[in-house]
Design a protein around this motif. Structure first.
Motif, PDB file in Angstrom:
ATOM      1  N   ILE A 245     -20.118 -12.435 -59.578  1.00 46.58           N
ATOM      2  CA  ILE A 245     -19.128 -12.013 -60.570  1.00 46.58           C
ATOM      3  C   ILE A 245     -19.688 -10.839 -61.375  1.00 46.58           C
ATOM      4  O   ILE A 245     -18.966 -10.013 -61.907  1.00 46.58           O
ATOM      5  N   GLU A 246     -20.984 -10.760 -61.448  1.00 43.28           N
ATOM      6  CA  GLU A 246     -21.674  -9.750 -62.251  1.00 43.28           C
ATOM      7  C   GLU A 246     -22.433  -8.782 -61.346  1.00 43.28           C
ATOM      8  O   GLU A 246     -23.211  -9.262 -60.527  1.00 43.28           O
ATOM      9  N   PRO A 247     -22.257  -7.479 -61.376  1.00 37.95           N
ATOM     10  CA  PRO A 247     -21.264  -6.785 -62.195  1.00 37.95           C
ATOM     11  C   PRO A 247     -19.847  -7.037 -61.682  1.00 37.95           C
ATOM     12  O   PRO A 247     -19.637  -7.203 -60.490  1.00 37.95           O
ATOM     13  N   LEU A 248     -18.913  -7.007 -62.598  1.00 39.36           N
ATOM     14  CA  LEU A 248     -17.554  -7.461 -62.307  1.00 39.36           C
ATOM     15  C   LEU A 248     -16.762  -6.508 -61.422  1.00 39.36           C
ATOM     16  O   LEU A 248     -16.031  -6.952 -60.541  1.00 39.36           O
ATOM     17  N   LEU A 249     -16.902  -5.230 -61.654  1.00 41.18           N
ATOM     18  CA  LEU A 249     -16.016  -4.266 -60.988  1.00 41.18           C
ATOM     19  C   LEU A 249     -16.649  -3.649 -59.754  1.00 41.18           C
ATOM     20  O   LEU A 249     -17.873  -3.587 -59.628  1.00 41.18           O
ATOM     21  N   ARG A 250     -15.795  -3.169 -58.866  1.00 42.93           N
ATOM     22  CA  ARG A 250     -16.258  -2.365 -57.739  1.00 42.93           C
ATOM     23  C   ARG A 250     -16.768  -1.019 -58.248  1.00 42.93           C
ATOM     24  O   ARG A 250     -16.483  -0.625 -59.377  1.00 42.93           O
ATOM     25  N   ARG A 251     -17.503  -0.338 -57.386  1.00 41.78           N
ATOM     26  CA  ARG A 251     -18.002   0.990 -57.734  1.00 41.78           C
ATOM     27  C   ARG A 251     -17.436   2.011 -56.751  1.00 41.78           C
ATOM     28  O   ARG A 251     -17.530   1.814 -55.545  1.00 41.78           O
TER      29      ARG A 251
ATOM     30  N   GLY B 271      -6.594   3.128 -65.165  1.00 41.02           N
ATOM     31  CA  GLY B 271      -7.821   3.101 -65.954  1.00 41.02           C
ATOM     32  C   GLY B 271      -8.683   4.344 -65.844  1.00 41.02           C
ATOM     33  O   GLY B 271      -9.694   4.449 -66.527  1.00 41.02           O
TER      34      GLY B 271
ATOM     35  N   CYS C 182      -3.905   0.389 -61.983  1.00 37.20           N
ATOM     36  CA  CYS C 182      -4.291  -0.036 -63.337  1.00 37.20           C
ATOM     37  C   CYS C 182      -4.270   1.094 -64.354  1.00 37.20           C
ATOM     38  O   CYS C 182      -4.243   0.846 -65.549  1.00 37.20           O
TER      39      CYS C 182
ATOM     40  N   PHE D 250      -9.488  -6.963 -59.286  1.00 38.17           N
ATOM     41  CA  PHE D 250      -9.963  -5.617 -58.952  1.00 38.17           C
ATOM     42  C   PHE D 250     -11.141  -5.706 -57.986  1.00 38.17           C
ATOM     43  O   PHE D 250     -11.299  -4.890 -57.093  1.00 38.17           O
TER      44      PHE D 250
ATOM     45  N   ILE E  96     -11.519   2.502 -69.760  1.00 33.02           N
ATOM     46  CA  ILE E  96     -12.127   1.233 -69.347  1.00 33.02           C
ATOM     47  C   ILE E  96     -13.631   1.270 -69.538  1.00 33.02           C
ATOM     48  O   ILE E  96     -14.249   2.336 -69.544  1.00 33.02           O
TER      49      ILE E  96
ATOM     50  N   ARG F  96     -26.040  -0.980 -63.771  1.00 32.90           N
ATOM     51  CA  ARG F  96     -26.127  -2.298 -63.144  1.00 32.90           C
ATOM     52  C   ARG F  96     -25.642  -2.296 -61.688  1.00 32.90           C
ATOM     53  O   ARG F  96     -26.260  -2.880 -60.820  1.00 32.90           O
TER      54      ARG F  96
ATOM     55  N   PRO G 269     -15.664   5.883 -64.060  1.00 28.80           N
ATOM     56  CA  PRO G 269     -15.454   4.473 -63.742  1.00 28.80           C
ATOM     57  C   PRO G 269     -14.008   4.222 -63.326  1.00 28.80           C
ATOM     58  O   PRO G 269     -13.097   4.883 -63.809  1.00 28.80           O
ATOM     59  N   MET G 270     -13.833   3.314 -62.415  1.00 25.43           N
ATOM     60  CA  MET G 270     -12.496   2.930 -61.957  1.00 25.43           C
ATOM     61  C   MET G 270     -12.422   1.415 -61.885  1.00 25.43           C
ATOM     62  O   MET G 270     -13.422   0.763 -61.620  1.00 25.43           O
ATOM     63  N   ALA G 271     -11.225   0.870 -62.111  1.00 26.25           N
ATOM     64  CA  ALA G 271     -11.069  -0.578 -61.967  1.00 26.25           C
ATOM     65  C   ALA G 271     -10.425  -0.883 -60.611  1.00 26.25           C
ATOM     66  O   ALA G 271     -11.087  -1.358 -59.698  1.00 26.25           O
ATOM     67  N   CYS G 272      -9.131  -0.540 -60.433  1.00 28.10           N
ATOM     68  CA  CYS G 272      -8.482  -0.918 -59.169  1.00 28.10           C
ATOM     69  C   CYS G 272      -8.815   0.041 -58.043  1.00 28.10           C
ATOM     70  O   CYS G 272      -8.956  -0.366 -56.901  1.00 28.10           O
TER      71      CYS G 272
ATOM     72  N   ARG H  44     -17.780  -3.150 -53.303  1.00 25.29           N
ATOM     73  CA  ARG H  44     -18.263  -4.315 -54.045  1.00 25.29           C
ATOM     74  C   ARG H  44     -19.752  -4.413 -53.749  1.00 25.29           C
ATOM     75  O   ARG H  44     -20.141  -4.647 -52.603  1.00 25.29           O
TER      76      ARG H  44
ATOM     77  N   GLU I 101     -16.914  -1.457 -68.434  1.00 25.05           N
ATOM     78  CA  GLU I 101     -17.378  -2.762 -67.973  1.00 25.05           C
ATOM     79  C   GLU I 101     -18.333  -3.342 -69.008  1.00 25.05           C
ATOM     80  O   GLU I 101     -19.148  -2.625 -69.582  1.00 25.05           O
TER      81      GLU I 101
ATOM     82  N   ILE J 211      -5.702   1.048 -71.921  1.00 24.55           N
ATOM     83  CA  ILE J 211      -4.834   1.872 -71.084  1.00 24.55           C
ATOM     84  C   ILE J 211      -3.723   2.476 -71.950  1.00 24.55           C
ATOM     85  O   ILE J 211      -3.403   3.654 -71.818  1.00 24.55           O
TER      86      ILE J 211
END
Lengths: 326, 268
Positions: free
Chosen positions: B46-52, B233, B231, A270, A61, B77, B223-226, B41, A63, A72
């Motif tokens: 919305i930006e940045p989109l993913l959690r850290r 990822g 996911c 997510f 992944i 970011r 990095p992780m998504a879910c 979060r 971003e 994946i």
């Protein structure tokens, strides 16, 4: 009047038009403490392939601005593992379970459809002919109308479950592929899968993803997805399930207005696991404002000035072509 | 594991580019183990989109008040946004997540930290101290200003290393580990290693441990998504072995894993 959100996709009745997209919450269990599945229409499972897949090498992944690339590679336990480990989970779900399948050839698609049909745990099957991350196979089937036909013709006689063909946006005319699926017995199409994308680390002079290319999702693709949806709803009569970049509750309403019968929420979950429930809330509010208070009157209710935004691959074009042929 | 809202109690730049943020969490947030992480979060946009994903530096409980601490560097970011969050800001997080460190009884824990990888090891050292267990803490960084939390390390034997020699041994913390191992006559039956830091360092430490048959747990970063195993990822590549045909997800089978089975060369 209590707003009615129920929608139908062939034999499948959803309590509301909000689904979770494939690949987001696995088979439901991983997210059971984060999302109230009783409040949404259903989930689409992680794609099941005939044989177990370990998935692609890392990184998988990355971003990107308002989006995310993934490669994946459909890591999943295979049909046998699915039947043994995942079917019991699906049976307990308090919402519709739509099982996503992908074969490497027509024979595999057939085995998968037979297996999933026989499990008794699926309310519908999403036929993933559009994954960009498993070599040429998936994309081959949904970038070529002839091959999409071949798959749909082969699997249609094998099940009475609703078949939803999931399409890739990485084509010149998505409507042609949608029409091919409709002609060959698909009960619905869902779109869009991810857009092929790439990210580069300039300092390291390397691609960021382990597979170089991946699929782009997230709010960055929403306008692209809406355009593909718009093109498709003008071309087919079967229901269209819309997705691609839904990140705010009102986005779901935009997809319904454009003509989607249902929506799938993906990547933005997510960050906000409550997003599908929030989308239901936004749709409920929009429906409550209609005189009929019925979601059917929201679907495709986009007010477009006469003659604008018409896409030639639309139904009219096809009917015209039909007349010429006869 | 739960999705909980949290509020910023404090957020300080403890050294150039390095921050310590304290977040108040509700009682529904379970007591975390050292090495576990939260999926944060960093802002409402919305930006940045993913959690850290952030490993915890600590957890405090005073009466009904619970708080987690995260030590982070501004590297992109997400961390840039987090660094600007002020006291009182509401955020949310999922946690505690993942597998933490699992020290075995009757073995001396040797904690080996590199740079900001010290965070989960500080948490572990406090836990060991509470349990009155002796331990060894080896901490290496570029310079003395990067040696965050040194004064907090009590109840254990501490050795420092800096690349520039500004304090302690001039050189790598790996050298400290080698000296400690032979100097104190540890054996795989009497001691074990817990480590966190840059993956290059972890690679070297895991080689050291594997060659000598030492049990070694490392906290991985990526990095992780879910963040919850759905996911797929965040795959961890493994060395050839009984388990090498699959990719464990860092978020649910880690972030703390047996360092000696990880294929560090294939881990970004």
């Amino acid at each position: 009047m209590k707003p009615s959100l129920e929608v139908r996709i062939a034999g499948l009745t959803l309590r509301n038009p909000v689904l979770v997209a494939s690949g987001i919450i696995g088979y439901g269990r991983e997210y059971e403490r984060l999302v109230d599945l009783e409040r949404i229409g259903g989930i689409v499972t992680k794609t099941v392939t005939l044989h177990a897949r370990a998935g692609n090498p890392p990184p998988r992944i990355c971003e990107t601005p308002s989006g995310m690339l993934n490669s994946i590679g459909i890591e999943n336990p295979g049909l046998q593992g699915f039947l043994e480990q995942k079917v019991p989970i699906l049976r307990e779900l308090p919402c519709a379970a739509i099982v996503s399948v992908e074969g490497e050839d027509v024979g595999e698609f057939c085995e998968l459809v037979r297996g999933v049909d026989g499990s008794g745990a699926a309310h519908a099957i999403e036929v993933n002919i559009s994954c960009p991350n498993v070599g040429p196979h998936g994309l081959r089937y949904s970038t070529d109308a002839g091959m999409a036909r071949e798959v749909m013709n082969a699997i249609r006689p094998l099940t009475r479950l609703p078949l939803i063909a999931k399409l890739t946006p990485n084509v010149t005319r998505i409507a042609e592929i949608a029409q091919a699926c409709e002609d060959c017995g698909a009960d619905a199409v869902s779109l869009v899968n991810t857009f092929i994308g790439m990210a580069v680390d300039a300092r390291a002079r390397r691609p960021i993803l382990g597979t170089v290319l991946g699929g782009l999702s997230g709010p960055a693709i929403k306008p692209l997805a809406l355009a593909k949806l718009w093109e498709t709803v003008q071309a087919v009569d079967i229901p269209v399930v819309g997705m691609g970049g839904i990140a705010r509750p009102i986005d779901a309403v935009e997809f319904l207005l454009t003509g989607a019968t249902a929506v799938e929420v993906g990547t933005a979950m997510f960050a906000n696991p409550a997003l599908p429930e929030d989308c239901v809330g936004a749709i409920e509010q929009a429906v409550a404002a209609l005189p009929s208070a019925h979601v059917e009157d929201l679907i495709g209710a986009l007010e477009v000035p006469e003659g604008r935004g018409v896409i030639r691959a639309g139904k009219a074009a096809r009917r015209e072509a039909g007349r010429h042929a006869s | 594991m739960n999705l909980v809202s949290c509020s910023v109690v404090s957020n300080h730049e403890v050294s150039a580019g390095n921050f310590l943020i304290t977040l108040q969490v509700p009682r529904s947030f379970a007591r975390p183990q050292p090495g576990q992480f939260v999926h944060l979060r960093v802002g409402e946009d919305i930006e940045p989109l993913l959690r850290r994903p952030y490993s915890l530096e600590g957890f405090t409980e005073r009466g009904a008040l619970r708080a987690v601490r995260v030590y982070f560097s501004v590297v992109g970011r997400g961390s840039g946004v987090l660094a600007r969050q002020e006291k009182g800001t509401k955020l949310d997080l999922i946690g505690p997540l993942g597998i933490g460190f699992t020290p075995r009884p009757r073995r001396v824990p040797i904690l080996v930290a590199g740079g900001r990888g010290v965070a989960p090891l500080l948490f572990l050292s406090r836990r060991l101290r509470e349990r009155k267990r002796p331990y060894v803490f080896l901490f290496g960084a570029r310079s003395r200003t990067d040696l965050y939390g040194v004064r907090e390390i009590r109840g254990g034997r501490l050795h420092l290393a800096t690349d520039d020699g500004s304090i302690g041994y001039e050189g790598s913390v790996l050298d400290l580990l080698e000296r400690e191992w032979t100097g104190a006559r540890h054996t795989p039956l009497t001691a074990e290693i817990f480590t966190c830091g840059p993956h290059g360092l972890l690679h070297a430490i895991s080689d050291f441990a594997r060659e000598r048959g030492i049990r070694c747990e490392a906290s991985l970063e990526g990095p992780m998504a879910c963040g919850v195993g759905a996911c797929r990822g965040c795959p961890v590549p493994l060395l050839p072995g009984p388990d090498s045909g699959r990719y464990p997800a860092m978020c649910v089978e880690g972030p703390v894993m047996d360092a000696t089975i990880v294929d560090w060369a294939r881990l970004p």
